[in-house]
Design an enzyme around this catalytic site. Structure first.
Site, PDB file in Angstrom:
ATOM      1  N   ARG A 186      -6.063   5.806  12.822  1.00  0.00           N
ATOM      2  CA  ARG A 186      -6.247   6.714  13.955  1.00  0.00           C
ATOM      3  C   ARG A 186      -5.755   6.003  15.205  1.00  0.00           C
ATOM      4  NH1 ARG A 186     -12.461   6.761  13.136  1.00  0.00           N
ATOM      5  NH2 ARG A 186     -11.773   4.662  12.638  1.00  0.00           N
TER       6      ARG A 186
ATOM      7  N   GLN B 289     -10.708  -4.868   3.371  1.00  0.00           N
ATOM      8  CA  GLN B 289      -9.700  -4.807   2.311  1.00  0.00           C
ATOM      9  C   GLN B 289      -8.322  -4.424   2.854  1.00  0.00           C
ATOM     10  OE1 GLN B 289     -10.031  -5.721  -0.931  1.00  0.00           O
ATOM     11  NE2 GLN B 289     -12.149  -6.287  -0.546  1.00  0.00           N
TER      12      GLN B 289
ATOM     13  N   VAL C  27     -15.747   8.340   4.738  1.00  0.00           N
ATOM     14  CA  VAL C  27     -14.773   9.135   5.501  1.00  0.00           C
ATOM     15  C   VAL C  27     -13.574   9.543   4.642  1.00  0.00           C
ATOM     16  CG1 VAL C  27     -15.458   7.902   7.607  1.00  0.00           C
ATOM     17  CG2 VAL C  27     -13.326   7.286   6.489  1.00  0.00           C
ATOM     18  N   GLN C  28     -13.526   9.062   3.412  1.00  0.00           N
ATOM     19  CA  GLN C  28     -12.349   9.345   2.576  1.00  0.00           C
ATOM     20  C   GLN C  28     -12.160  10.820   2.221  1.00  0.00           C
ATOM     21  OE1 GLN C  28     -12.340   6.599  -0.742  1.00  0.00           O
ATOM     22  NE2 GLN C  28     -12.270   4.798   0.596  1.00  0.00           N
TER      23      GLN C  28
ATOM     24  N   ASP D  73     -20.570  -1.231  -9.912  1.00  0.00           N
ATOM     25  CA  ASP D  73     -20.520  -1.714  -8.531  1.00  0.00           C
ATOM     26  C   ASP D  73     -21.787  -1.285  -7.777  1.00  0.00           C
ATOM     27  OD1 ASP D  73     -18.480  -2.830  -6.395  1.00  0.00           O
ATOM     28  OD2 ASP D  73     -19.408  -1.072  -5.478  1.00  0.00           O
TER      29      ASP D  73
ATOM     30  N   GLY E  91     -12.257  -9.001   1.555  1.00  0.00           N
ATOM     31  CA  GLY E  91     -10.881  -9.044   2.020  1.00  0.00           C
ATOM     32  C   GLY E  91     -10.453 -10.412   2.531  1.00  0.00           C
TER      33      GLY E  91
ATOM     34  N   TYR F 170      -7.652  -0.546   7.984  1.00  0.00           N
ATOM     35  CA  TYR F 170      -7.263  -1.933   8.221  1.00  0.00           C
ATOM     36  C   TYR F 170      -8.513  -2.778   8.483  1.00  0.00           C
ATOM     37  CZ  TYR F 170      -3.798  -5.487   9.437  1.00  0.00           C
ATOM     38  OH  TYR F 170      -2.992  -6.602   9.442  1.00  0.00           O
TER      39      TYR F 170
ATOM     40  N   HIS G  73     -12.376   1.537  -4.749  1.00  0.00           N
ATOM     41  CA  HIS G  73     -13.716   1.813  -5.281  1.00  0.00           C
ATOM     42  C   HIS G  73     -13.677   3.258  -5.774  1.00  0.00           C
ATOM     43  CE1 HIS G  73     -17.952   1.952  -5.896  1.00  0.00           C
ATOM     44  NE2 HIS G  73     -18.320   2.406  -4.723  1.00  0.00           N
TER      45      HIS G  73
ATOM     46  N   GLU H 275     -24.905  -3.927  -6.474  1.00  0.00           N
ATOM     47  CA  GLU H 275     -25.322  -4.086  -5.078  1.00  0.00           C
ATOM     48  C   GLU H 275     -26.753  -3.611  -4.851  1.00  0.00           C
ATOM     49  OE1 GLU H 275     -22.037  -2.087  -3.252  1.00  0.00           O
ATOM     50  OE2 GLU H 275     -23.021  -0.135  -3.193  1.00  0.00           O
TER      51      GLU H 275
HETATM   52  P1  NAD Z   1     -13.953  -1.471   6.437  1.00  0.00           P
HETATM   53  O1  NAD Z   1     -15.144  -0.734   6.940  1.00  0.00           O
HETATM   54  O2  NAD Z   1     -13.910  -2.960   6.543  1.00  0.00           O
HETATM   55  O3  NAD Z   1     -12.619  -0.922   7.137  1.00  0.00           O
HETATM   56  C1  NAD Z   1     -12.368   0.428   7.304  1.00  0.00           C
HETATM   57  C2  NAD Z   1     -11.056   0.675   8.025  1.00  0.00           C
HETATM   58  O4  NAD Z   1     -10.814   2.092   8.044  1.00  0.00           O
HETATM   59  C3  NAD Z   1     -10.998   0.231   9.473  1.00  0.00           C
HETATM   60  O5  NAD Z   1      -9.682  -0.181   9.757  1.00  0.00           O
HETATM   61  C4  NAD Z   1     -11.311   1.528  10.229  1.00  0.00           C
HETATM   62  O6  NAD Z   1     -10.798   1.503  11.537  1.00  0.00           O
HETATM   63  C5  NAD Z   1     -10.546   2.515   9.371  1.00  0.00           C
HETATM   64  N1  NAD Z   1     -10.992   3.910   9.471  1.00  0.00           N
HETATM   65  C6  NAD Z   1     -12.258   4.379   9.599  1.00  0.00           C
HETATM   66  N2  NAD Z   1     -12.242   5.714   9.643  1.00  0.00           N
HETATM   67  C7  NAD Z   1     -10.931   6.103   9.519  1.00  0.00           C
HETATM   68  C8  NAD Z   1     -10.271   7.361   9.488  1.00  0.00           C
HETATM   69  N3  NAD Z   1     -10.942   8.500   9.587  1.00  0.00           N
HETATM   70  N4  NAD Z   1      -8.898   7.367   9.371  1.00  0.00           N
HETATM   71  C9  NAD Z   1      -8.198   6.230   9.265  1.00  0.00           C
HETATM   72  N5  NAD Z   1      -8.777   5.004   9.281  1.00  0.00           N
HETATM   73  C10 NAD Z   1     -10.127   4.952   9.410  1.00  0.00           C
HETATM   74  O7  NAD Z   1     -13.749  -1.019   4.893  1.00  0.00           O
HETATM   75  P2  NAD Z   1     -13.699  -1.956   3.576  1.00  0.00           P
HETATM   76  O8  NAD Z   1     -14.998  -2.684   3.406  1.00  0.00           O
HETATM   77  O9  NAD Z   1     -12.417  -2.714   3.559  1.00  0.00           O
HETATM   78  O10 NAD Z   1     -13.673  -0.826   2.439  1.00  0.00           O
HETATM   79  C11 NAD Z   1     -12.494  -0.103   2.124  1.00  0.00           C
HETATM   80  C12 NAD Z   1     -12.550   0.298   0.662  1.00  0.00           C
HETATM   81  O11 NAD Z   1     -12.539  -0.869  -0.143  1.00  0.00           O
HETATM   82  C13 NAD Z   1     -13.797   1.066   0.282  1.00  0.00           C
HETATM   83  O12 NAD Z   1     -13.451   2.013  -0.695  1.00  0.00           O
HETATM   84  C14 NAD Z   1     -14.691  -0.012  -0.334  1.00  0.00           C
HETATM   85  O13 NAD Z   1     -15.639   0.505  -1.254  1.00  0.00           O
HETATM   86  C15 NAD Z   1     -13.640  -0.853  -1.033  1.00  0.00           C
HETATM   87  N6  NAD Z   1     -13.999  -2.240  -1.333  1.00  0.00           N
HETATM   88  C16 NAD Z   1     -14.495  -3.045  -0.354  1.00  0.00           C
HETATM   89  C17 NAD Z   1     -14.765  -4.377  -0.631  1.00  0.00           C
HETATM   90  C18 NAD Z   1     -15.240  -5.321   0.450  1.00  0.00           C
HETATM   91  O14 NAD Z   1     -15.365  -6.485   0.164  1.00  0.00           O
HETATM   92  N7  NAD Z   1     -15.489  -4.899   1.674  1.00  0.00           N
HETATM   93  C19 NAD Z   1     -14.565  -4.887  -1.927  1.00  0.00           C
HETATM   94  C20 NAD Z   1     -14.015  -4.051  -2.909  1.00  0.00           C
HETATM   95  C21 NAD Z   1     -13.754  -2.726  -2.591  1.00  0.00           C
END
Ligand code: NAD
Ligand code: MG
Length: 339
Positions: free
Chosen positions: A43, A23, A80-81, A186, A129, A20, A103, A190
């Site tokens: 979690r 994205q 962490v995925q 991607d 997001g 959460y 991604h 970057e």
């Molecule tokens: P983020 O770091 O903003 O958020 C991560 C979320 O995951 C948080 O809610 C965190 O609490 C939760 N989390 C962390 N470890 C966890 C676990 N072990 N179990 C459950 N939840 C856990 O992440 P993001 O930037 O939104 O990226 C998410 C995905 O989207 C990635 O694959 C990223 O490459 C992709 N993405 C991101 C963007 C962007 O603009 N940030 C754009 C396109 C794609």
């Protein structure tokens, strides 16, 4: 390319959004507001649990969210995925359900090898997001790329498009891609241009001026602060728009000096960077670095944070109160041409 997708394919589906953050929040809220059945998996006591609850969403632990889900969106940090897949997703996801990424990194570089009895798709909005959410709230959407890696249900592409419709992307533009293209482009963007290329260009420009005896404060404005004006013009209307707005002197300087700084050697090194991405060298190094506890990452980050441009920048930004907004904001309204 398509703009006609609807959420129909997922009308009766339970969607689990794991994560959460940037994205995850935008996807979960947009899907819910599109009338879909959403549960968020986090979690317990994680940093964003309370935020999701406060937003009115149902929040449970990841494994529980996955059980009974027809589509699981994996929106935690990429690194962490793999563990999340192994512990919470693989043992609980029902056959024929869809696993969705934003991604392609882990699937493309085989850090996650999805079960053969599930669909595997990708939907990646081309924006942060906050913008995915704010555009949705305005009745619009952020363009998305989508891809299918595995199709066991015969509906994988329809599911990806329906998800993209649910987060608002289909209101704008959907572009078909594959996991390899999304992942490699991607990473290249970057590294070579956005985060890596742009920050190095700024730092080297700053150092050049300061080493020549100019004041750091002046150098900061010329090479960092004013970059925003130029990038906004690129964003709104490409290089054409930038050339319309800058003076003839700036244009002439661009034509004769730009290619002296960023030249064929730079492009050859960009190709080296791309090659390391394509052959897996970058991914291997990054995963090893992450697993070793980020020793080099921390050192390099500290060096960036301690660079003189950051020292002077902190002082100058404190005198520009309009920069102090706490949350990242979506792009500004397009500039109006006044001349
Ligand atoms: P983020 O770091 O903003 O958020 C991560 C979320 O995951 C948080 O809610 C965190 O609490 C939760 N989390 C962390 N470890 C966890 C676990 N072990 N179990 C459950 N939840 C856990 O992440 P993001 O930037 O939104 O990226 C998410 C995905 O989207 C990635 O694959 C990223 O490459 C992709 N993405 C991101 C963007 C962007 O603009 N940030 C754009 C396109 C794609
Ligand atoms: Mg840098």
């Amino acid at each position: 390319m398509s703009t006609t997708a609807t959420t129909d394919t997922l009308a009766n589906a339970r969607i689990a959004v794991l994560g959460y953050g940037s994205q995850g929040r935008a996807h979960a809220l947009n899907l819910r507001d599109s009338g879909l059945d959403v549960v968020v998996g986090l979690r317990p006591n994680g940093p964003t649990w309370h935020k999701a609850v406060a937003d009115g969403l149902r929040v449970v632990e990841p494994a529980e969210a996955v059980r009974g889900a027809d589509l699981v969106a994996v929106l935690t940090p990429d690194m962490v995925q793999p563990a999340l897949y192994k512990e919470a997703i693989a043992p609980n996801l029902k056959a024929g359900a869809a696993l969705l990424f934003a991604h392609g990194f882990n699937v493309h570089f085989k850090q996650i090898e999805p079960r053969p009895d599930i669909d595997v798709v990708l939907v990646a909005p081309k924006g942060p997001g906050a913008l995915v959410r704010s555009e949705y709230e305005r009745g619009r959407g952020v363009p998305c790329v989508y891809a299918v890696q595995q199709d066991v249900s015969g509906q994988a592409e329809e599911k990806a498009k329906a998800y993209a419709a649910g987060i608002g992307g289909a209101r704008a533009l959907l572009i078909a891609t594959d996991f390899k293209e999304e992942t490699e482009t991607d990473l290249f963007g970057e590294q070579a241009v956005l985060c890596g290329g742009a920050s190095e260009l700024v730092i080297k420009g700053f150092e050049t001026l300061v080493e020549a005896g100019y004041q750091p404060e002046i150098a900061y404005y010329e090479v960092l602060h004013e970059l925003k004006l130029i990038v906004d013009l690129f964003y709104e209307g490409g290089i054409t728009r930038m050339l319309e707005f800058v003076s003839e002197t700036a244009q002439y300087g661009d034509y004769v000096s730009g290619p002296r700084v960023v030249d064929a050697g730079t492009k050859a090194r960009m190709k080296d960077v791309l090659k390391d991405i394509q052959d897996g060298t970058f991914a291997r190094n990054w995963i090893a670095e992450y697993q070793a506890g980020l020793p080099n990452y921390k050192k390099l980050k500290q060096a960036d944070l301690e660079h003189p441009i950051e020292q002077v920048g902190k002082t100058l930004r404190a005198r520009m109160p309009w920069l102090q907004a706490s949350a990242p904001k979506p792009a500004a309204e397009p500039l109006k041409k006044t001349a």
